[in-house]
Write an enzyme that holds these catalytic residues in place. Sequence first.
Site, PDB file in Angstrom:
ATOM      1  N   LYS A   1       2.422  -5.027  21.711  1.00 11.33           N
ATOM      2  CA  LYS A   1       2.241  -6.454  21.402  1.00 11.33           C
ATOM      3  C   LYS A   1       3.113  -6.835  20.202  1.00 11.33           C
ATOM      4  CE  LYS A   1      -0.052  -9.081  18.822  1.00 11.33           C
ATOM      5  NZ  LYS A   1       0.889 -10.203  18.732  1.00 11.33           N
TER       6      LYS A   1
ATOM      7  N   GLY B   1       1.929  -4.842   9.496  1.00  9.18           N
ATOM      8  CA  GLY B   1       1.582  -6.250   9.295  1.00  9.18           C
ATOM      9  C   GLY B   1       0.819  -6.424   8.002  1.00  9.18           C
TER      10      GLY B   1
ATOM     11  N   GLY C   1      -4.578  -5.110   9.040  1.00 11.93           N
ATOM     12  CA  GLY C   1      -4.606  -3.641   8.959  1.00 11.93           C
ATOM     13  C   GLY C   1      -6.030  -3.119   8.818  1.00 11.93           C
TER      14      GLY C   1
ATOM     15  N   GLU D   1       1.057   0.282   8.339  1.00 12.38           N
ATOM     16  CA  GLU D   1       2.046  -0.055   7.306  1.00 12.38           C
ATOM     17  C   GLU D   1       1.755  -1.492   6.914  1.00 12.38           C
ATOM     18  OE1 GLU D   1       3.952   1.653   5.596  1.00 12.38           O
ATOM     19  OE2 GLU D   1       3.934   3.495   6.785  1.00 12.38           O
TER      20      GLU D   1
ATOM     21  N   CYS E   1       8.851  -5.687   3.663  1.00 16.80           N
ATOM     22  CA  CYS E   1       7.722  -5.076   2.943  1.00 16.80           C
ATOM     23  C   CYS E   1       8.232  -4.186   1.814  1.00 16.80           C
ATOM     24  CB  CYS E   1       6.777  -4.349   3.879  1.00 16.80           C
ATOM     25  SG  CYS E   1       7.587  -3.458   5.161  1.00 16.80           S
TER      26      CYS E   1
ATOM     27  N   GLU F   1       1.140  -9.934  -2.653  1.00 16.41           N
ATOM     28  CA  GLU F   1       2.396  -9.983  -1.915  1.00 16.41           C
ATOM     29  C   GLU F   1       2.699 -11.422  -1.501  1.00 16.41           C
ATOM     30  OE1 GLU F   1       2.785  -8.144   2.051  1.00 16.41           O
ATOM     31  OE2 GLU F   1       4.548  -7.163   1.221  1.00 16.41           O
TER      32      GLU F   1
HETATM   33  P1  ADP Z   1       2.006 -11.154   9.343  1.00 18.35           P
HETATM   34  O1  ADP Z   1       2.052 -12.216  10.409  1.00 18.35           O
HETATM   35  O2  ADP Z   1       1.763 -11.683   7.990  1.00 18.35           O
HETATM   36  O3  ADP Z   1       3.105 -10.158   9.468  1.00 18.35           O
HETATM   37  P2  ADP Z   1      -0.367 -10.156  10.669  1.00 18.35           P
HETATM   38  O4  ADP Z   1      -1.156  -8.966  10.254  1.00 18.35           O
HETATM   39  O5  ADP Z   1      -1.064 -11.437  10.872  1.00 18.35           O
HETATM   40  O6  ADP Z   1       0.743 -10.267   9.573  1.00 18.35           O
HETATM   41  O7  ADP Z   1       0.434  -9.850  11.993  1.00 18.35           O
HETATM   42  C1  ADP Z   1       0.965  -8.587  12.327  1.00 18.35           C
HETATM   43  C2  ADP Z   1       0.690  -8.323  13.803  1.00 18.35           C
HETATM   44  O8  ADP Z   1      -0.738  -8.181  13.965  1.00 18.35           O
HETATM   45  C3  ADP Z   1       1.115  -9.457  14.727  1.00 18.35           C
HETATM   46  O9  ADP Z   1       1.641  -8.913  15.929  1.00 18.35           O
HETATM   47  C4  ADP Z   1      -0.181 -10.180  14.974  1.00 18.35           C
HETATM   48  O10 ADP Z   1      -0.193 -10.899  16.189  1.00 18.35           O
HETATM   49  C5  ADP Z   1      -1.158  -9.026  15.023  1.00 18.35           C
HETATM   50  N1  ADP Z   1      -2.574  -9.428  14.826  1.00 18.35           N
HETATM   51  C6  ADP Z   1      -3.053 -10.477  14.135  1.00 18.35           C
HETATM   52  N2  ADP Z   1      -4.401 -10.527  14.230  1.00 18.35           N
HETATM   53  C7  ADP Z   1      -4.791  -9.469  14.973  1.00 18.35           C
HETATM   54  C8  ADP Z   1      -6.050  -8.961  15.414  1.00 18.35           C
HETATM   55  N3  ADP Z   1      -7.208  -9.556  15.118  1.00 18.35           N
HETATM   56  N4  ADP Z   1      -6.049  -7.852  16.156  1.00 18.35           N
HETATM   57  C9  ADP Z   1      -4.903  -7.212  16.461  1.00 18.35           C
HETATM   58  N5  ADP Z   1      -3.694  -7.643  16.103  1.00 18.35           N
HETATM   59  C10 ADP Z   1      -3.616  -8.761  15.361  1.00 18.35           C
END
Ligand code: ADP
Length: 477
Positions: A171, A224, A229, A246, A280, A379
Amino acid sequence: MTLHQNLIAGEWVGGDGIANVNPSNTNDVVGEYARASAEDASAAIAAAKAAFPAWSRSGILERHAVLRKTADEILVRKDELGRLLSREEGKTLAEGIGETIRASQIFDFFAGECLRLAGETLPSVRPNIGVEISREAVGVVGIITPWNFPIAIPAWKIAPALAYGNTIVFKPAELVPGCSWAIVDILHRAGLPKGVLNLVMGKGSVVGQAMLDSPDVQAITFTGSVGTGKRVAMASVEHNRKFQLEMGGKNPFVVLDDADLSVAVEAAVNSAFFSTGQRCTASSRVIVTEGIHDKFVAAMGERMKGLVVDDALKAGTHIGPVVDQSQLNQDTDYIAIGKQEGARLAFGGELISRDTPGFYLQPALFTEATNAMRISREEIFGPVAAVIRVKDYDEALAVANDTPFGLSSGIATTSLKHATHFKRNSEAGMVMVNLPTAGVDFHVPFGGRKGSSHGPREQGKYAAEFYTTVKTAYTLA
Ligand code: ADP
């Protein structure tokens, strides 16, 4: 406009698409990309589960061939894919092409790793018994990626997952589906069996969450935010699954009195502002000893005047736009917070307009900041950095380490003693001497400590730790 679909069980599927918009020019739609549902995610997980027995036992030459072909095609198409990357994410074309070349190198490296799989044999402590230690694939791996490295991060997770015999549900981040779709298309055409690699583009809260909630996903690798995380970690503990995180950084860059001024300024500008500060490994805390402080700040100001902020695809642009409106709001909010906290906005920080509507921000440098301020602790993820004045090396090291994060760190010094001491005592996963805090090689481990990372390192041969599980077998001779 053609709809780029999801890949589930070897078929391109999905009808409902959303527009992928160029942050340098919001009138420019990069493409339409399908949005997966939670049911699509379940179908992708089922397909990956069904494909696992055969793929985990596939020959090493079969895996090598797919990864090798993928590396070759990415390299041949580096200009086109680099342009797609810069168009959807907003880093400059040079950075986009550089990242694309790196993705090719990562696939090439792991193609080689397929041919270097090895175990150990050793004698048991009991007579006439032999012990074999081998690595086996983990199972279905969930890959969740962020928007800031649209091709390199997917590459450095997909390539080792496949090389070690895992199947994948991938994803990508909502903002940058283009590069992910392109590499999945390349891998699919390179000959991956049905279901080995499944692409489910869509919302984190829907598609990502469905992956977190599935008992059939044996491992999740995530890059992310800290908040997401933590969700990955909690859901993974619940399902007794392996996970690798990460997350953020608040990386320090130390400048000592004995630094070569031009080396220090170049490394600090690169660390803080290149890729629009959206790495990051970016440095947003520049910790400077008092003897060089004023000279360094003046030289930073001069250097920053020469930075061209414009359309990522234009020749001559040094800094592209911020990725979207919500990230831009976060950046400007932190600039306001820094001022309220009493730091001095010495250079930049203004919203600027260009020929096309985009999210343009002049890189910002604060001075007179303290390490206790929010701009020094949280951050920001934009082109915003703060200079913190310190007395000497000891204070610089203490301030550098005084953070909940620990991804990378840097120091500018001509002293072997201080460089050596810093390498040993910096509480970061990656330490740079006279180099920017960002910019890492693909064949060596990447990862951090403290609140930045969890689990084994990514990249290089260290990637095997996450993507395999170790078996110890005993045989009576
Ligand atoms: P950022 O957008 O600030 O990099 P996020 O943690 O929101 O950080 O996004 C990183 C990834 O995690 C993206 O692919 C996002 O769609 C996914 N993501 C966001 N929310 C969830 C969740 N509840 N469960 C799993 N993946 C998620």
